[in-house]
Enzyme design. Structure first.
Site, PDB file in Angstrom:
ATOM      1  N   ALA A 163       1.035  -1.315  -0.383  1.00 41.67           N
ATOM      2  CA  ALA A 163       0.196  -0.026   0.378  1.00 41.67           C
ATOM      3  C   ALA A 163       0.830   1.402   0.075  1.00 41.67           C
ATOM      4  O   ALA A 163       2.427   0.948   0.302  1.00 41.67           O
ATOM      5  CB  ALA A 163      -0.638  -0.020   0.958  1.00 41.67           C
ATOM      6  N   GLY A 167       0.647  -4.452   0.905  1.00 38.63           N
ATOM      7  CA  GLY A 167      -0.096  -4.858  -0.085  1.00 38.63           C
ATOM      8  C   GLY A 167      -0.110  -6.038  -1.892  1.00 38.63           C
ATOM      9  O   GLY A 167      -0.683  -6.343  -2.089  1.00 38.63           O
ATOM     10  N   GLU A 224       4.962  -4.952   7.069  1.00 38.34           N
ATOM     11  CA  GLU A 224       3.770  -3.721   7.114  1.00 38.34           C
ATOM     12  C   GLU A 224       3.950  -4.002   8.995  1.00 38.34           C
ATOM     13  O   GLU A 224       4.016  -2.479   9.993  1.00 38.34           O
ATOM     14  CB  GLU A 224       2.645  -4.565   7.717  1.00 38.34           C
ATOM     15  CG  GLU A 224       1.512  -3.838   6.413  1.00 38.34           C
ATOM     16  CD  GLU A 224       1.802  -5.944   5.143  1.00 38.34           C
ATOM     17  OE1 GLU A 224       2.840  -5.952   5.688  1.00 38.34           O
ATOM     18  OE2 GLU A 224       0.891  -5.300   4.774  1.00 38.34           O
ATOM     19  N   GLU A 283      -0.312  -9.267  -0.291  1.00 41.36           N
ATOM     20  CA  GLU A 283      -2.062  -9.903  -0.868  1.00 41.36           C
ATOM     21  C   GLU A 283      -2.882  -9.398  -1.784  1.00 41.36           C
ATOM     22  O   GLU A 283      -3.737 -10.046  -1.771  1.00 41.36           O
ATOM     23  CB  GLU A 283      -2.480  -8.297   0.632  1.00 41.36           C
ATOM     24  CG  GLU A 283      -1.862  -8.524   1.969  1.00 41.36           C
ATOM     25  CD  GLU A 283      -2.265  -7.263   3.039  1.00 41.36           C
ATOM     26  OE1 GLU A 283      -1.812  -6.406   2.829  1.00 41.36           O
ATOM     27  OE2 GLU A 283      -2.466  -7.423   3.778  1.00 41.36           O
TER      28      GLU A 283
HETATM   29  N1  CAA Z   1       4.973   2.915  -0.650  1.00 40.45           N
HETATM   30  C1  CAA Z   1       4.842   4.568  -0.888  1.00 40.45           C
HETATM   31  N2  CAA Z   1       6.368   4.444  -1.939  1.00 40.45           N
HETATM   32  C2  CAA Z   1       6.798   2.954  -2.397  1.00 40.45           C
HETATM   33  C3  CAA Z   1       6.317   2.320  -1.711  1.00 40.45           C
HETATM   34  C4  CAA Z   1       5.621   2.183  -1.076  1.00 40.45           C
HETATM   35  N3  CAA Z   1       4.915   0.857  -0.393  1.00 40.45           N
HETATM   36  N4  CAA Z   1       7.448   1.204  -1.985  1.00 40.45           N
HETATM   37  C5  CAA Z   1       8.653   1.855  -2.433  1.00 40.45           C
HETATM   38  N5  CAA Z   1       7.984   3.149  -2.837  1.00 40.45           N
HETATM   39  C6  CAA Z   1       8.412   4.118  -3.589  1.00 40.45           C
HETATM   40  C7  CAA Z   1      10.314   4.567  -2.616  1.00 40.45           C
HETATM   41  O1  CAA Z   1       9.938   5.698  -1.297  1.00 40.45           O
HETATM   42  C8  CAA Z   1      10.676   5.530  -3.467  1.00 40.45           C
HETATM   43  O2  CAA Z   1      10.838   6.421  -4.200  1.00 40.45           O
HETATM   44  P1  CAA Z   1      11.536   8.033  -3.999  1.00 40.45           P
HETATM   45  O3  CAA Z   1      11.946   7.928  -4.518  1.00 40.45           O
HETATM   46  O4  CAA Z   1      10.226   9.228  -4.378  1.00 40.45           O
HETATM   47  O5  CAA Z   1      12.049   7.361  -2.180  1.00 40.45           O
HETATM   48  C9  CAA Z   1      10.729   4.768  -5.001  1.00 40.45           C
HETATM   49  O6  CAA Z   1      10.098   3.831  -4.349  1.00 40.45           O
HETATM   50  C10 CAA Z   1      11.850   3.171  -5.229  1.00 40.45           C
HETATM   51  O7  CAA Z   1      12.066   2.672  -4.063  1.00 40.45           O
HETATM   52  P2  CAA Z   1      13.219   2.750  -2.833  1.00 40.45           P
HETATM   53  O8  CAA Z   1      14.126   3.887  -3.675  1.00 40.45           O
HETATM   54  O9  CAA Z   1      12.827   2.262  -1.840  1.00 40.45           O
HETATM   55  O10 CAA Z   1      13.794   1.376  -3.522  1.00 40.45           O
HETATM   56  P3  CAA Z   1      14.916   0.397  -3.254  1.00 40.45           P
HETATM   57  O11 CAA Z   1      14.560  -0.580  -4.077  1.00 40.45           O
HETATM   58  O12 CAA Z   1      15.779   0.842  -2.379  1.00 40.45           O
HETATM   59  O13 CAA Z   1      13.603  -0.432  -2.345  1.00 40.45           O
HETATM   60  C11 CAA Z   1      12.085  -1.443  -1.297  1.00 40.45           C
HETATM   61  C12 CAA Z   1      12.451  -1.026  -2.555  1.00 40.45           C
HETATM   62  C13 CAA Z   1      12.471  -2.841  -0.084  1.00 40.45           C
HETATM   63  C14 CAA Z   1      10.618  -2.534  -2.216  1.00 40.45           C
HETATM   64  C15 CAA Z   1      11.652  -0.496  -0.306  1.00 40.45           C
HETATM   65  O14 CAA Z   1      10.701   0.551  -1.324  1.00 40.45           O
HETATM   66  C16 CAA Z   1      10.440  -1.035  -0.050  1.00 40.45           C
HETATM   67  O15 CAA Z   1      10.877  -1.272   1.400  1.00 40.45           O
HETATM   68  N6  CAA Z   1       9.388  -0.238   0.138  1.00 40.45           N
HETATM   69  C17 CAA Z   1       8.104  -0.673   1.172  1.00 40.45           C
HETATM   70  C18 CAA Z   1       7.501  -1.639   1.774  1.00 40.45           C
HETATM   71  C19 CAA Z   1       6.429  -2.132   1.995  1.00 40.45           C
HETATM   72  O16 CAA Z   1       6.482  -1.587   3.598  1.00 40.45           O
HETATM   73  N7  CAA Z   1       5.861  -2.288   1.555  1.00 40.45           N
HETATM   74  C20 CAA Z   1       4.281  -2.163   2.994  1.00 40.45           C
HETATM   75  C21 CAA Z   1       3.489  -1.280   3.160  1.00 40.45           C
HETATM   76  S1  CAA Z   1       2.383  -1.362   4.051  1.00 40.45           S
HETATM   77  C22 CAA Z   1       0.939  -2.028   3.592  1.00 40.45           C
HETATM   78  O17 CAA Z   1       1.101  -2.711   2.840  1.00 40.45           O
HETATM   79  C23 CAA Z   1      -0.493  -1.979   4.365  1.00 40.45           C
HETATM   80  C24 CAA Z   1      -0.968  -3.164   4.061  1.00 40.45           C
HETATM   81  O18 CAA Z   1      -0.940  -3.817   3.861  1.00 40.45           O
HETATM   82  C25 CAA Z   1      -1.820  -2.323   3.270  1.00 40.45           C
END
Ligand code: CAA
Length: 258
Positions: free
Chosen positions: A66, A109, A132, A112
């Site tokens: 998400a 998400g 999460e 999911e």
């Molecule tokens: N939401 C918003 N933006 C996101 C995102 C997310 N879930 N995942 C990645 N992005 C964005 C990053 O912020 C980044 O944008 P900026 O360049 O503007 O900062 C861009 O996508 C590229 O990502 P990274 O620079 O972080 O890329 P990376 O290769 O270094 O890392 C990754 C990749 C490990 C996937 C890392 O992006 C990450 O940890 N993302 C979040 C994953 C996460 O925690 N997901 C769970 C979300 S909560 C959820 O899903 C709740 C639910 O159940 C409904």
């Protein structure tokens, strides 16, 4: 024809390919993407020319969860009000087979969403996980419920409580994905799988999915009754007559999807 900004649609024969397309956020599922994807999936579900739906992302990410930036500052009341996650139920109610084709990150998400699909085909580059817990929250669009049903409580609990990411090989070993293929072959294998499914009788596909879904929702006897009714109801379809006539005549059936 509806215009989309966060997804792309391509029709190939009876298969609809839906590609998540927010590369700048690794396909994070923001409200707009959710609305567009759920709306399109419902449209495709009503479209008789579609027999199967593929949902895929980019090579780098199926979806990284998400959209954290969108929800970070929200209060509980605001999250309730926005009902960010409610519409996903409509996606899970699609009657036709939906195949998740996963390359790269399928996190939170994104994982999911893949679990809402009927089959997950993964590239060897795929990574699954529920990060999460490390964000101070829990999976919110079905993760805790579907992962327990998919792989059983102990492994599900480990994934949800630690946030540990698993690779494609482990995901296949514990039964999350149906098959892992090389990155080069992913789209080809996905097309073959989707075409094989979409070529079957549409009423039979819908009945099969309804019966499979019942296995997750109901006690055994109720599920058996649903299966029996779905099976019996197919005997009024042209495709059942064609399928069985083709068997007797030793030829391939030509389904008309009714
Ligand atoms: N939401 C918003 N933006 C996101 C995102 C997310 N879930 N995942 C990645 N992005 C964005 C990053 O912020 C980044 O944008 P900026 O360049 O503007 O900062 C861009 O996508 C590229 O990502 P990274 O620079 O972080 O890329 P990376 O290769 O270094 O890392 C990754 C990749 C490990 C996937 C890392 O992006 C990450 O940890 N993302 C979040 C994953 C996460 O925690 N997901 C769970 C979300 S909560 C959820 O899903 C709740 C639910 O159940 C409904």
């Amino acid at each position: 024809m509806t215009e989309y900004e966060t997804i792309r649609l391509e029709r190939r024969g009876r298969v609809a390919w839906v590609t998540l397309d927010r590369p700048e956020a690794l396909n994070a599922l923001n409200a707009q993407l959710m609305r567009e994807l759920v709306g399109l999936a419902s449209e495709l579900d009503r479209d008789d020319a579609v027999g199967a739906i593929v949902v895929t992302g980019s090579e780098r990410a199926f979806a990284a969860g998400a959209d954290i930036k969108e929800m970070a500052d929200k209060s509980t009341a605001e999250m309730r009000e926005a009902d960010h996650f409610g519409p996903w139920l409509e996606f899970a109610r699609v009657r036709k087979p939906v195949i998740a084709v996963v390359s790269g990150f399928a996190l939170g998400g994104g994982f999911e969403l893949a679990l809402m699909c009927d089959i997950i085909l993964a590239s060897e580059t795929a990574t699954f996980g529920f990060p999460e817990i490390g964000l101070g929250v829990i999976p919110g669009i079905g993760g805790t419920q579907r992962i327990v049903r998919a792989i059983g409580y102990p492994k599900a609990a480990e994934l949800v409580l630690t946030g540990r990411r698993i690779d494609a090989a482990e995901a296949e070993r514990i039964g999350i994905v149906s098959r892992v293929v090389t990155a080069e072959r992913l789209l080809e294998e996905a097309a073959a799988l989707a075409e094989t499914i979409a070529a079957q009788s549409l009423p039979a596909l819908i009945a099969a999915k309804a019966a499979l879904d019942a296995a997750l929702e109901t006690p055994l006897e109720a599920g058996l009754a649903i299966e029996a009714e779905q099976f019996t109801a197919l005997f009024d379809t042209a495709d059942q007559k064609e399928g069985m006539a083709a068997f007797r005549e030793k030829r391939k059936p030509e389904f008309r999807h009714r």
